[in-house]
Design an enzyme around this catalytic site. Structure first.
Site, PDB file in Angstrom:
ATOM      1  N   HIS A 153       0.900   4.473   4.481  1.00 13.88           N
ATOM      2  CA  HIS A 153       0.249   4.966   3.269  1.00 13.88           C
ATOM      3  C   HIS A 153       0.597   6.432   3.032  1.00 13.88           C
ATOM      4  O   HIS A 153       0.949   6.835   1.915  1.00 13.88           O
ATOM      5  CB  HIS A 153      -1.270   4.815   3.384  1.00 13.88           C
ATOM      6  CG  HIS A 153      -1.721   3.405   3.613  1.00 13.88           C
ATOM      7  ND1 HIS A 153      -3.036   3.094   3.911  1.00 13.88           N
ATOM      8  CD2 HIS A 153      -1.040   2.230   3.598  1.00 13.88           C
ATOM      9  CE1 HIS A 153      -3.143   1.777   4.051  1.00 13.88           C
ATOM     10  NE2 HIS A 153      -1.948   1.241   3.879  1.00 13.88           N
ATOM     11  N   SER A 206       0.809  -1.223   0.000  1.00 12.69           N
ATOM     12  CA  SER A 206       0.000   0.000   0.000  1.00 12.69           C
ATOM     13  C   SER A 206       0.836   1.264   0.000  1.00 12.69           C
ATOM     14  O   SER A 206       0.436   2.268  -0.589  1.00 12.69           O
ATOM     15  CB  SER A 206      -0.946   0.003   1.211  1.00 12.69           C
ATOM     16  OG  SER A 206      -1.795  -1.119   1.194  1.00 12.69           O
TER      17      SER A 206
END
Length: 200
Positions: free
Chosen positions: A173, A116
């Site tokens: 992220h 991610s």
């Protein structure tokens, strides 16, 4: 429907294969290759990259590979293999370092795993290169400009990270987005980097 260029295809296959290895061999793969907090005995430097090839569930793997295909394929075709790999590596590394920094400040955390961080870096690059392009995310299924999409998902990650991630490495992220933004600024010769010949 974007094409599936060679590096993106290879990464999707590697991540899928690694997930199968995780399921077959158990926890030891995560001990070696997931990103553990520095304060633990399990931390190793290579984990700052290898964590991106592991995933915690079929859903985690599916949505990351879907995003890699949706956003990475076109960027690979534009940049070429070498630049594309440099960008993914920088985004994954920035995501891992950010997660370690936040954990060192007291955020409870186990191992971090998943592509991610690199994916959010690709999302940032896509929004910077094609800000007016309309995309349709799966969640929510509302068409929006790429630049809005980036802002919405970045804001959600920050909010969820601040209120409690529920086992999701939201700051990894955000770190991936930051790494992607910095790489784009560096390539374009924009502050905080010295001026250079502008490239997309």
């Amino acid at each position: 429907m974007p094409q599936l260029p060679p590096v993106t295809k290879a990464l999707m296959l590697i991540c899928t294969a690694m997930y199968c290895v995780q399921m077959l061999t158990g926890y030891w793969v995560e001990v070696l290759f997931a990103l553990w907090p520095v304060a633990t005995d399990a931390f190793m430097p290579w984990q700052l990259i290898t964590y991106a090839f592991l995933h915690g569930s079929v859903g985690h793997l599916f949505f990351n590979m879907l995003g890699l295909w949706m956003f990475g394929s076109e960027l690979e075709l534009i940049w070429g293999r070498q630049r594309y790999l440099q960008f993914l590596g920088a985004s994954a590394l920035a995501g891992g370092l950010t997660q370690l920094l936040v954990v060192s400040l007291g955020l409870p955390s186990g191992p971090t795993l998943g592509a991610s961080g690199a994916l959010y870096g690709l999302l940032m690059a896509f929004g910077m290169m094609f800000p007016e392009r309309t995309i349709m995310p799966l969640f929510p299924p509302i068409p929006m400009k790429a630049k809005v999409f980036v802002l919405v998902f970045g804001g959600m990650e920050l909010l969820f990270g601040l209120v409690g991630g529920g086992g999701v490495a939201h700051f990894a992220h955000l770190g991936g987005m930051l790494g992607g933004w910095l790489m784009m600024r560096y390539w374009r010769g924009q502050p905080p980097f010295p001026s250079r010949k502008r490239r997309r």
